[in-house]
Design a protein around this motif. Structure first.
Motif, PDB file in Angstrom:
ATOM      1  N   ALA A 120       0.821  -1.218   0.000  1.00 16.29           N
ATOM      2  CA  ALA A 120       0.000   0.000   0.000  1.00 16.29           C
ATOM      3  C   ALA A 120       0.858   1.273   0.000  1.00 16.29           C
ATOM      4  O   ALA A 120       0.568   2.221  -0.735  1.00 16.29           O
ATOM      5  CB  ALA A 120      -0.927  -0.003   1.216  1.00 16.29           C
ATOM      6  N   GLN A 121       1.915   1.274   0.805  1.00 18.36           N
ATOM      7  CA  GLN A 121       2.744   2.480   0.915  1.00 18.36           C
ATOM      8  C   GLN A 121       3.497   2.793  -0.378  1.00 18.36           C
ATOM      9  O   GLN A 121       3.749   3.956  -0.684  1.00 18.36           O
ATOM     10  CB  GLN A 121       3.747   2.335   2.064  1.00 18.36           C
ATOM     11  N   GLN A 122       3.846   1.754  -1.118  1.00 15.20           N
ATOM     12  CA  GLN A 122       4.502   1.996  -2.415  1.00 15.20           C
ATOM     13  C   GLN A 122       3.512   2.624  -3.390  1.00 15.20           C
ATOM     14  O   GLN A 122       3.812   3.597  -4.072  1.00 15.20           O
ATOM     15  CB  GLN A 122       5.003   0.685  -3.001  1.00 15.20           C
ATOM     16  N   LEU A 123       2.336   2.015  -3.445  1.00 17.32           N
ATOM     17  CA  LEU A 123       1.301   2.467  -4.385  1.00 17.32           C
ATOM     18  C   LEU A 123       0.895   3.914  -4.088  1.00 17.32           C
ATOM     19  O   LEU A 123       0.531   4.666  -4.998  1.00 17.32           O
ATOM     20  CB  LEU A 123       0.087   1.535  -4.264  1.00 17.32           C
ATOM     21  N   ILE A 150      -1.263  -6.678  -6.452  1.00 22.03           N
ATOM     22  CA  ILE A 150      -1.773  -5.824  -5.380  1.00 22.03           C
ATOM     23  C   ILE A 150      -2.953  -6.550  -4.737  1.00 22.03           C
ATOM     24  O   ILE A 150      -3.825  -7.067  -5.441  1.00 22.03           O
ATOM     25  CB  ILE A 150      -2.202  -4.453  -5.956  1.00 22.03           C
ATOM     26  N   THR A 151      -2.972  -6.613  -3.424  1.00 21.13           N
ATOM     27  CA  THR A 151      -4.072  -7.345  -2.776  1.00 21.13           C
ATOM     28  C   THR A 151      -5.365  -6.556  -2.887  1.00 21.13           C
ATOM     29  O   THR A 151      -5.369  -5.327  -2.982  1.00 21.13           O
ATOM     30  CB  THR A 151      -3.791  -7.650  -1.289  1.00 21.13           C
ATOM     31  N   GLU A 152      -6.435  -7.316  -2.842  1.00 13.58           N
ATOM     32  CA  GLU A 152      -7.781  -6.774  -2.925  1.00 13.58           C
ATOM     33  C   GLU A 152      -8.002  -5.624  -1.928  1.00 13.58           C
ATOM     34  O   GLU A 152      -8.520  -4.569  -2.293  1.00 13.58           O
ATOM     35  CB  GLU A 152      -8.692  -7.957  -2.582  1.00 13.58           C
ATOM     36  N   SER A 153      -7.570  -5.807  -0.684  1.00 11.72           N
ATOM     37  CA  SER A 153      -7.821  -4.786   0.338  1.00 11.72           C
ATOM     38  C   SER A 153      -7.059  -3.495   0.025  1.00 11.72           C
ATOM     39  O   SER A 153      -7.603  -2.399   0.211  1.00 11.72           O
ATOM     40  CB  SER A 153      -7.452  -5.308   1.724  1.00 11.72           C
ATOM     41  N   ASP A 158      -7.939   3.193  -1.261  1.00 11.78           N
ATOM     42  CA  ASP A 158      -8.046   4.600  -1.652  1.00 11.78           C
ATOM     43  C   ASP A 158      -8.354   4.570  -3.150  1.00 11.78           C
ATOM     44  O   ASP A 158      -7.506   4.858  -3.980  1.00 11.78           O
ATOM     45  CB  ASP A 158      -6.709   5.290  -1.351  1.00 11.78           C
ATOM     46  N   MET A 159      -9.596   4.190  -3.476  1.00 13.57           N
ATOM     47  CA  MET A 159      -9.899   3.802  -4.850  1.00 13.57           C
ATOM     48  C   MET A 159      -9.638   4.878  -5.885  1.00 13.57           C
ATOM     49  O   MET A 159      -9.161   4.585  -6.975  1.00 13.57           O
ATOM     50  CB  MET A 159     -11.326   3.267  -4.955  1.00 13.57           C
ATOM     51  N   THR A 160      -9.919   6.116  -5.550  1.00 14.08           N
ATOM     52  CA  THR A 160      -9.750   7.175  -6.543  1.00 14.08           C
ATOM     53  C   THR A 160      -8.294   7.281  -6.986  1.00 14.08           C
ATOM     54  O   THR A 160      -7.987   7.264  -8.178  1.00 14.08           O
ATOM     55  CB  THR A 160     -10.233   8.526  -5.970  1.00 14.08           C
ATOM     56  N   THR A 162      -5.928   5.053  -6.460  1.00 18.52           N
ATOM     57  CA  THR A 162      -5.466   3.775  -6.991  1.00 18.52           C
ATOM     58  C   THR A 162      -5.829   3.643  -8.466  1.00 18.52           C
ATOM     59  O   THR A 162      -5.001   3.258  -9.291  1.00 18.52           O
ATOM     60  CB  THR A 162      -6.098   2.617  -6.183  1.00 18.52           C
ATOM     61  N   ILE A 163      -7.061   4.003  -8.799  1.00 22.08           N
ATOM     62  CA  ILE A 163      -7.517   3.880 -10.190  1.00 22.08           C
ATOM     63  C   ILE A 163      -6.663   4.759 -11.111  1.00 22.08           C
ATOM     64  O   ILE A 163      -6.230   4.329 -12.174  1.00 22.08           O
ATOM     65  CB  ILE A 163      -9.028   4.217 -10.310  1.00 22.08           C
ATOM     66  N   THR A 164      -6.389   5.993 -10.667  1.00 19.35           N
ATOM     67  CA  THR A 164      -5.560   6.889 -11.485  1.00 19.35           C
ATOM     68  C   THR A 164      -4.164   6.305 -11.698  1.00 19.35           C
ATOM     69  O   THR A 164      -3.660   6.262 -12.831  1.00 19.35           O
ATOM     70  CB  THR A 164      -5.402   8.267 -10.784  1.00 19.35           C
ATOM     71  N   THR A 165      -3.549   5.858 -10.612  1.00 24.96           N
ATOM     72  CA  THR A 165      -2.189   5.305 -10.695  1.00 24.96           C
ATOM     73  C   THR A 165      -2.148   4.084 -11.600  1.00 24.96           C
ATOM     74  O   THR A 165      -1.294   3.977 -12.490  1.00 24.96           O
ATOM     75  CB  THR A 165      -1.681   4.932  -9.283  1.00 24.96           C
ATOM     76  N   LEU A 166      -3.087   3.162 -11.386  1.00 26.10           N
ATOM     77  CA  LEU A 166      -3.084   1.932 -12.172  1.00 26.10           C
ATOM     78  C   LEU A 166      -3.366   2.213 -13.642  1.00 26.10           C
ATOM     79  O   LEU A 166      -2.777   1.593 -14.534  1.00 26.10           O
ATOM     80  CB  LEU A 166      -4.092   0.926 -11.615  1.00 26.10           C
TER      81      LEU A 166
END
Ligand code: C2E
Ligand code: MG
Ligand code: MG
Ligand code: MG
Length: 291
Positions: A120-123, A150-153, A158-160, A162-166
């Motif tokens: 999580a901290q890397q992402l 990346i695990t489901e949890s 922090d979906m917003t 996360t979605i942008t980064t991915l």
């Protein structure tokens, strides 16, 4: 009497806590040194096509080659790394090292994918995308061959962001896998919004399939869902050939587990790639001269 004993219990309990805190502190500074002095090593576990039995890629799994305690599994130090923030430099090292290994495995015959576990901290780092791009460039690894697990949890945390980064990573060609799927109780509608490519079914579900188990309907449902989302499905922790056969029947594409190979060091991983994962007799003559 009861009171005395109670006090004693508390004293022992506090001493225990103290020792645990000290232990963590010591582990933390040792881990700091370990990263600096290159005591971490990566092992690689193949992912196998359930139909052809061919290796499609590897997952990089970190170990700590501790000077006195021997080779430590991630469970013994990843939690402390997460708590102390050391997971960020540790993760950077893993990413670059895995990209180098992946680039080195490439040949005319073999273009295996390389999967790296991301915490999580890397992402959450603002420069994470740049770091991945730089690691790929530095290692000479094509983006298309890198998979970030990346695990489901963590994905739902922090979906917003996360979605942008991915999405930015996928624009570059990097693939994303949901790791340990099924353990996070997430709903399908949430997952459908995520820019992901691969779904890894957690071992706890895979354990339930094969001959003699009645509880496999959940795995069937996961595979069906994965297909409807156009994801590649990987079964984690496959140990028995009955499980592999069942999973293939259920249209799961890939498997990973001790049935084919445990995580192994880089030379052994290269040998697996060239010779095949098991039953050497079946793959005699397939070597491409790498070894
Ligand atoms: P994971 O990403 O779900 O990795 C799969 C784990 O299952 C690995 O354990 C692997 O050795 C084990 N495994 C694979 N096949 C089988 C099987 O057939 N039977 C059994 N019993 N186990 C199997 P490992 O290497 O101990 O890693 C544990 C966890 O530590 C990983 O779970 C991952 O969450 C974490 N981890 C490992 N390397 C890294 C890393 O570089 N960064 C981060 N952030 N986490 C890592
Ligand atoms: Mg993983
Ligand atoms: Mg996993
Ligand atoms: Mg798992």
């Amino acid at each position: 009497w009861a009171k005395d004993r109670g006090k004693g219990t508390i004293a022992v309990y506090e001493a225990g806590l103290h020792a645990e805190a000290l232990g963590k502190l010591a582990l933390r500074s040792e881990l700091q040194r370990a990263i600096r002095e290159n005591e971490l090593v990566l092992h690689y576990q193949p992912t196998v096509d359930l139909t052809t039995q061919r290796i499609t890629g590897f997952e990089a799994l970190v170990r700590w080659n501790h000077p006195t305690r021997g080779l430590l599994p991630p469970l013994e130090f990843i939690p402390v790394a997460e708590q102390s923030g050391l997971i960020v430099p540790l993760g950077s090292w893993v990413l670059l090292e895995a990209c180098r290994a992946g680039a080195g495995m490439q040949s005319e015959r073999h273009q295996p994918s390389m999967a790296v576990n991301i915490s999580a901290q890397q992402l959450a780092k603002t420069d994470f995308v740049d770091e991945v791009v730089e690691a790929l460039r530095c290692a000479g690894m094509p983006a298309e061959r890198l998979v970030l697990e990346i695990t489901e949890s963590v994905l739902l945390d922090d979906m917003t962001n996360t979605i942008t980064t991915l999405a930015r990573l996928r624009d570059r060609g990097v693939r994303v896998a949901i790791d340990d799927f099924g353990t996070g109780y997430s709903s399908l509608s949430y997952l459908a919004q995520l820019p992901v490519d691969v779904l890894k079914i957690d071992k706890s579900f895979v354990d339930k399939v094969g001959d003699g188990y009645a509880d496999a309907s959940l795995v069937e449902a996961i595979i069906a869902m994965s297909h409807s989302m156009r994801l590649t499905t990987v079964a984690e922790g496959v140990e028995h050939s009955e499980q592999a056969a069942w999973l293939q029947d259920a249209r799961c594409s890939l498997g990973q587990g001790y049935l084919w190979s445990r995580p192994v060091d880089l030379p052994s991983a290269r040998a697996l790639l060239v010779r095949g994962t098991h039953r050497p007799a079946a793959v005699v003559g397939e070597g491409d001269g790498l070894l």
